[in-house]
Motif scaffolding. Structure first.
Motif, short mmCIF file in Angstrom:
data_model
loop_
_atom_site.label_atom_id
_atom_site.label_comp_id
_atom_site.label_asym_id
_atom_site.label_seq_id
_atom_site.Cartn_x
_atom_site.Cartn_y
_atom_site.Cartn_z
N ALA A 323 64.37 -27.70 33.60
CA ALA A 323 63.56 -27.06 35.25
C ALA A 323 63.66 -28.20 35.91
CB ALA A 323 62.62 -25.64 34.84
N ILE A 324 62.77 -29.42 35.46
CA ILE A 324 62.64 -30.47 36.42
C ILE A 324 64.03 -31.29 36.63
CG2 ILE A 324 61.59 -32.69 36.70
CD1 ILE A 324 59.14 -32.13 34.44
N MET A 325 64.65 -31.55 35.32
CA MET A 325 66.09 -32.21 36.00
C MET A 325 66.77 -31.09 36.85
SD MET A 325 69.68 -31.32 35.01
CE MET A 325 69.69 -30.56 33.46
N GLN A 326 66.92 -29.63 36.75
CA GLN A 326 67.74 -28.95 37.81
C GLN A 326 67.25 -29.28 39.06
OE1 GLN A 326 66.89 -25.39 35.60
NE2 GLN A 326 68.09 -25.43 34.74
N GLY A 327 65.56 -29.05 39.39
CA GLY A 327 65.53 -29.01 40.72
C GLY A 327 65.61 -30.36 41.27
N CYS A 328 65.62 -32.10 41.00
CA CYS A 328 66.27 -32.89 40.99
C CYS A 328 66.94 -33.19 41.77
CB CYS A 328 65.13 -34.08 40.27
SG CYS A 328 63.47 -34.01 40.49
N ALA A 329 67.86 -32.19 40.52
CA ALA A 329 69.78 -33.14 40.72
C ALA A 329 70.15 -32.10 41.24
CB ALA A 329 69.84 -32.17 38.94
N THR A 330 69.42 -30.42 41.78
CA THR A 330 70.61 -30.38 42.89
C THR A 330 69.85 -30.60 44.56
OG1 THR A 330 68.89 -27.61 41.56
CG2 THR A 330 69.21 -27.69 44.33
N VAL A 331 68.53 -31.16 44.53
CA VAL A 331 68.43 -31.90 45.27
C VAL A 331 68.80 -32.91 45.64
CG1 VAL A 331 66.27 -33.55 47.07
CG2 VAL A 331 65.87 -30.82 45.89
N PHE A 332 69.13 -33.52 44.80
CA PHE A 332 70.12 -35.18 44.39
C PHE A 332 72.22 -34.94 45.26
CE2 PHE A 332 73.00 -37.32 42.10
CZ PHE A 332 73.15 -38.85 42.56
N ILE A 333 71.95 -33.64 44.28
CA ILE A 333 73.62 -33.22 45.03
C ILE A 333 73.50 -32.92 46.57
CG2 ILE A 333 75.43 -31.90 44.21
CD1 ILE A 333 74.83 -31.71 41.27
N ALA A 334 72.74 -31.80 46.57
CA ALA A 334 72.78 -31.71 48.16
C ALA A 334 73.12 -32.54 48.34
CB ALA A 334 71.66 -30.76 48.26
N GLN A 335 72.06 -33.76 48.44
CA GLN A 335 72.26 -34.67 49.79
C GLN A 335 73.47 -35.84 49.44
OE1 GLN A 335 68.75 -36.99 48.34
NE2 GLN A 335 67.15 -35.70 49.34
N VAL A 336 73.71 -35.94 48.66
CA VAL A 336 75.07 -36.56 47.97
C VAL A 336 76.62 -35.64 49.15
CG1 VAL A 336 77.22 -37.18 46.96
CG2 VAL A 336 74.93 -37.43 45.84
N PHE A 337 76.30 -34.99 48.84
CA PHE A 337 77.61 -33.43 49.96
C PHE A 337 77.61 -33.29 50.79
CE2 PHE A 337 78.47 -33.12 45.09
CZ PHE A 337 79.79 -33.34 45.38
N GLY A 338 76.13 -33.61 51.48
CA GLY A 338 74.77 -33.69 52.66
C GLY A 338 74.95 -32.29 53.29
N VAL A 339 74.44 -31.59 52.05
CA VAL A 339 74.72 -29.88 52.82
C VAL A 339 72.40 -29.92 52.81
CG1 VAL A 339 74.28 -27.47 51.63
CG2 VAL A 339 76.21 -29.68 50.73
#
Length: 444
Positions: A323-339
Motif C-alpha cells: 500500500a505504501i508503494m502504491q501511494g508513492c507510485a500514484t503520486v509519482f506517476i501523476a507528477q511524471v505524466f502531469g496529471v
C-alpha cells in the motif's frame, strides 16, 4: 555450548547478506557492459555469469526459497487446525476474525495515507522524463464476489497443491471446528495433530541452518544483475518509499502496539530482527511464514490458537508495504505524466488500495495488479508502472519486512485482547534465544 559456533543466527544471516552484496557488486564491476566474463582454463573457458550467477547463486537461492515454501502449507494447515480445535468456544473464531481483519485494513489505510502525504511533500516525479517504450500489460484483478466465492475450496487437496492460502485457511478452520465438536474422536485426532505440529516446528529449526547460505546466494545474484543506473535516476522516488516504509514500521506500528498492549514497542522491534531479515532476503511473506509464526509464539508470547490464525491471514491479506508503494507510485506517476489529482482522487486511492489488499490476495504479481487497479480508478495511465518496475525488486524486499512486522504486531494486539499473550515470554530475555536452539515443547 552450541555446536554452530560463537556466531548467532542473526549475525550469520547478516554476514551472509553483507558478503552477498559485496560479491554481487564486485561481479557486476567485473562483468561490465558485456554482462559476462570468461576465464580461460586451457581446455575450456569458464563463464562467470553462467557458472556463478545463473549457476551456483541461482541454485543456492532457489533451494533456500523452496525449502521455506515447502513448509508453508503443512505448517499453516496443521497449526491452524491445532489452534482452532483447542478453542473452547467456537464463537471465539468470529471475534478473532473480526479483530484481525479490522486491524489489517486499518493499518493498510494508515500506510497508504502516510505514503501519499510524504510523496506530496517530496514530489518525487519532478524532472523525470517518460521512457518512449514504457509499457505494462495490466492483468485483470478478480471482483469482490469472485474473491468471496474463491475463498471456499471445491478441492482442499488441490488448494494445498496450488498454495491457495485463503482456501487452505478456510478448510483448516472448518476442519478444526469439526474436530472440536467430535468429542473423543476429535480429541484423539487432536493429539495426532499436536505431534505433527511439533515435528514441523522441528523441521523449521533444522532448515534455519541453511539460511545464511541461502541469503548469501540471493543477495549475490540480485546485486550482480540489478540495474544500478536505474536506481540512481529514480533515487528520489526510491528513498521516499523507503522512508515511508521505515516510518510506518518504526512509528505507526509502535504507537498501535503500545496503545493496545501497553508493552514495550522497542522490545517488540528487537524480537522481530530475525523475521525481518528472512522477509528481506526472500521478498515473500508466505515463504517467511514459518519464521513469522515461530517468532509470534516463541519470542512475542502469543498463544498458538491466536497466532496460527492471524499470521497466515496476515501473510495473505496484509499489504501495508505494498500500500505504501502504491501511494508513492500514484503520486509519482501523476507528477511524471502531469496529471493533477484532487482530494477526492486521493481518498479514492486510499479506499481502493485498502479494499484491494483483501480482494487481490493470492494473485501472482499482486503488488502491480493492485497498483494497476488504483491507477485505473483515478484515470492515470497504467503504462506508468513500467517506469518503476526496474527499482521495485529492492523495494519489494523492504516492504515484505514491513508486512511481516505488521503481521506480528496485529497478532500481539489480538492475543492481548483475548488474554492469550504471555507477557512473561515477551519480557523474558531467554525467549529471544536463536531459532536453531529451539526445541518445540511437547504438549502433556
Amino acid at each position: 555450548m552450541s555446536s554452530k559456533g560463537s556466531f548467532s543466527l542473526t549475525t550469520r544471516i547478516m554476514l551472509g547478506m553483507v558478503l552477498g552484496i559485496a560479491v554481487g557488486g564486485l561481479l557486476q564491476l567485473m562483468l561490465g557492459e558485456e554482462q559476462d566474463f570468461l576465464i580461460n582454463l586451457g581446455l575450456f573457458s569458464l563463464s562467470i555469469k553462467g557458472f556463478f550467477v545463473d549457476g551456483l547463486f541461482h541454485i543456492g537461492g532457489q533451494i533456500f526459497i523452496a525449502s521455506l515454501k515447502m513448509l508453508v502449507v503443512p505448517l499453516v494447515f496443521v497449526s491452524l487446525v491445532c489452534g482452532t480445535c483447542s478453542l473452547s468456544d467456537p464463537k471465539t473464531l468470529g471475534r478473532l476474525g473480526g479483530k484481525s481483519v479490522l486491524l489489517y485494513l486499518a493499518t493498510t489505510a494508515i500506510a497508504i495515507t502516510v505514503a501519499i502525504t510524504f510523496a506530496l511533500i517530496a514530489n518525487p516525479g519532478d524532472g523525470i522524463t517518460i521512457p518512449s517504450d514504457a509499457t505494462y500489460d495490466a492483468k485483470v484483478a478478480p471482483t469482490l464476489p469472485e474473491v468471496i466465492i474463491g475463498m471456499f475450496p471445491t478441492n482442499p487437496i488441490g488448494a494445498m497443491a496450488d498454495s491457495n492460502m485463503l482456501q487452505v485457511i478456510v478448510f483448516a478452520l472448518l476442519f478444526g471446528i469439526a474436530m472440536a465438536l467430535s468429542g473423543e474422536a476429535g480429541k484423539r485426532l487432536a493429539s495426532v495433530f499436536e505431534d505433527l505440529n511439533n515435528v514441523i516446528l522441528k523441521l523449521v529449526t533444522l532448515l534455519m541452518n541453511i539460511a545464511p547460505y541461502g541469503v548469501f546466494c540471493l543477495m549475490a545474484k540480485l546485486f550482480t544483475t540489478i540495474e544500478l543506473d536505474l536506481i540512481v535516476s529514480l533515487a528520489k522516488y526510491f528513498f521516499v518509499v523507503i522512508f515511508a516504509l521505515f516510518f510506518h514500521a518504526l512509528v505507526n506500528y509502535t504507537i498501535i502496539f503500545k496503545l493496545f498492549t501497553g508493552l514495550n514497542p522497542l522490545r517488540f522491534l528487537a524480537q522481530m530482527k530475525d523475521t525481518c531479515l528472512f522477509a528481506f532476503s526472500t521478498s515473500s511473506s508466505s515463504a517467511t511464514m514459518p519464521v513469522t509464526l515461530e517468532t509470534a509464539t516463541k519470542k512475542l508470547g502469543a498463544s498458538n490458537s491466536v497466532a496460527s490464525f492471524t499470521v497466515p491471514l496476515g501473510a495473505t491479506i496484509n499489504m501495508d508495504g505494498t500500500a505504501i508503494m502504491q501511494g508513492c507510485a500514484t503520486v509519482f506517476i501523476a507528477q511524471v505524466f502531469g496529471v493533477d489529482l484532487t482530494i477526492s482522487d486521493y481518498l479514492m486511492v486510499i479506499l481502493t488500495a485498502t479494499l484491494a489488499s483483501v480482494g487481490t490476495a493470492g494473485v501472482p504479481g499482486v503488488g502491480l495488479i493492485m497498483l494497476a487497479m488504483v491507477l485505473n480508478q483515478v484515470g492515470l495511465p497504467v503504462e506508468g508502472i513500467a517506469i518503476i518496475i526496474g527499482v521495485d525488486r529492492l523495494l519489494d524486499m523492504t516492504r515484505t519486512a514491513v508486512n511481516v512486522t505488521g503481521d506480528c504486531m496485529v497478532t500481539c494486539v489480538v492475543a492481548k485482547s483475548e488474554g492469550q499473550l504471555d507477557e512473561a515470554v515477551f519480557n523474558d530475555l531467554e525467549s529471544a534465544k536463536e531459532l536453531e536452539e529451539y526445541n518445540p515443547p511437547t504438549k502433556s
